[in-house]
Scaffold this motif. Structure first.
Motif, PDB file in Angstrom:
ATOM      1  N   SER A   2     -66.032  12.851 -39.724  1.00 15.41           N
ATOM      2  CA  SER A   2     -66.282  13.386 -38.393  1.00 15.41           C
ATOM      3  C   SER A   2     -67.349  14.461 -38.501  1.00 15.41           C
ATOM      4  N   VAL A  27     -53.675  22.101 -38.837  1.00 15.87           N
ATOM      5  CA  VAL A  27     -54.096  20.731 -39.150  1.00 15.87           C
ATOM      6  C   VAL A  27     -53.818  19.807 -37.971  1.00 15.87           C
ATOM      7  N   ALA A  28     -52.671  19.986 -37.307  1.00 14.37           N
ATOM      8  CA  ALA A  28     -52.348  19.163 -36.138  1.00 14.37           C
ATOM      9  C   ALA A  28     -53.370  19.374 -35.017  1.00 14.37           C
ATOM     10  N   TRP A  31     -56.505  17.486 -35.855  1.00 10.40           N
ATOM     11  CA  TRP A  31     -56.332  16.051 -35.576  1.00 10.40           C
ATOM     12  C   TRP A  31     -56.440  15.789 -34.073  1.00 10.40           C
ATOM     13  N   HIS A  32     -55.822  16.648 -33.276  1.00 11.37           N
ATOM     14  CA  HIS A  32     -55.864  16.498 -31.822  1.00 11.37           C
ATOM     15  C   HIS A  32     -57.300  16.495 -31.299  1.00 11.37           C
ATOM     16  N   ARG A  36     -61.439  14.377 -38.482  1.00 11.39           N
ATOM     17  CA  ARG A  36     -60.850  13.435 -39.430  1.00 11.39           C
ATOM     18  C   ARG A  36     -61.329  13.679 -40.858  1.00 11.39           C
ATOM     19  N   LEU A  57     -50.939  15.916 -43.427  1.00  9.32           N
ATOM     20  CA  LEU A  57     -51.615  14.637 -43.177  1.00  9.32           C
ATOM     21  C   LEU A  57     -50.727  13.431 -43.459  1.00  9.32           C
ATOM     22  N   HIS A  60     -50.040  10.589 -40.925  1.00  4.60           N
ATOM     23  CA  HIS A  60     -51.145   9.802 -40.392  1.00  4.60           C
ATOM     24  C   HIS A  60     -51.548   8.688 -41.354  1.00  4.60           C
ATOM     25  N   TYR A  65     -58.443   9.048 -42.116  1.00  2.04           N
ATOM     26  CA  TYR A  65     -59.055  10.344 -42.388  1.00  2.04           C
ATOM     27  C   TYR A  65     -59.654  10.348 -43.791  1.00  2.04           C
TER      28      TYR A  65
END
Length: 322
Positions: A2, A27-28, A31-32, A36, A57, A60, A65
């Protein structure tokens, strides 16, 4: 990767303690916001960053990622027992000093360091491995460390190999003299320091080597230029503080923020594939993601060039990429 990447030094208790819950929330939040790409290292909190990142992670899909970590600082139990006393604040991390770092760019040291990282992360492979700050170990890094990474890449243990440093000169040597896939350059291409524009970035463009830019805020000065702000992890010198304040005033005159401008500038160079930003909380991640999406008016860049705050040959957002 990303375009905006998450730097996990903060969740390794860089400077100050962070709880497991706060680390997970950071970290959440990343991700939101669609981040990645995640970067860590054994150095960050004596392995704490890797453990926390891997745990966060785990929920996921692995293919969704990318993770990068680093080799060159091998962790050994303190005093050979693991019962170190005191803390690691002398190295910048608010964690118990249970281990010590050993600079090791040998082939064996790199494999041992990576194996330990995989265990802490809970992964069977990482996407990218960097030689971590080989500044004073150049001969060993090029003679032993880099060939070891090539073998790991050939075996499929890692997918991309490179070097991560706070200077551009040796990274340029890696780009020109080896077959690295990517380099991580911290703090040497920002609104305050464009030294990588003279060597690393043109070399990377020529060779097709990816560049990840870390330290877009120069460790804090470009995020919030105050008398107590840090530049490259030390007290910011007054001339640089004055320059940062001029940049901030210009940003405000044009209806934007210095943080947005700092991130946009880093992302604008055609050699750059991702901008790596460290964060220790969900709120910091939310802010970085919002600033990264904030357009910066063209008139702001024009003013910076007109006033000498930015060199004329530094690419800015909105210009055609060659």
């Amino acid at each position: 990767m990303s375009a905006l990447a998450f730097g996990a030094a903060g969740i390794g208790n860089l400077y100050t303690e962070v709880t497991d819950e706060q680390a997970y929330a950071a970290v959440a939040a990343a991700w939101h916001h669609g981040i990645r790409a995640f970067d860590t290292a054994p150095h960050y909190g004596l392995g704490l960053s890797e453990r926390r990142l891997g745990a966060a992670l785990r929920e996921h899909p692995r293919t969704a990622y990318t993770v990068s970590t680093k080799v060159g600082r091998r962790l050994e139990p303190a005093d050979g027992t693991g019962d170190g006393t005191g803390d690691d604040r002398a190295n910048g991390f608010a964690v118990p000093a249970t281990h010590r770092r050993v600079r090791d760019f040998t082939a064996d040291g790199i494999r041992r360091t990576l194996d330990a990282s995989l265990g802490r992360l809970g992964l069977d492979h990482v996407d990218t491995v960097y030689l971590h700050d080989p500044d004073d170990h150049a001969e060993q890094a090029f003679r032993e460390g880099y060939p070891a990474l090539e073998r790991l890449r050939a075996e499929g243990v890692v997918r991309r190999i490179g070097a991560g440093m706070n200077q551009s000169a040796m990274l340029t040597r890696f780009v020109r003299d080896t077959d690295v896939d990517v380099v991580l350059c911290a703090g040497r291409y920002t609104l305050l320091d464009q030294s990588a524009l003279a060597d690393l970035l043109p070399a990377a463009r020529e060779r097709g080597t990816a560049v990840v830019l870390g330290g877009p805020f120069n460790s804090g000065l470009l995020a919030d230029p105050t008398p107590t702000a840090t530049y490259d992890y030390a007290q910011a010198p007054q001339p640089l503080l004055d320059r940062a304040l001029r940049l901030k005033s210009a940003a405000e005159r044009h209806g934007t923020t210095l943080r947005a401008a700092a991130l946009a500038f880093c992302a604008a160079h055609p050699a750059v594939t991702a901008v790596l930003v460290g964060a220790r909380s969900a709120a910091e991640v939310d802010d970085c993601a919002a600033q990264f999406r904030t357009p910066v008016p063209p008139a702001f860049w024009e003013e910076l060039r007109d006033t000498g705050l930015l060199p004329a040959d530094a690419p800015v957002p909105g210009e055609a990429r060659p």
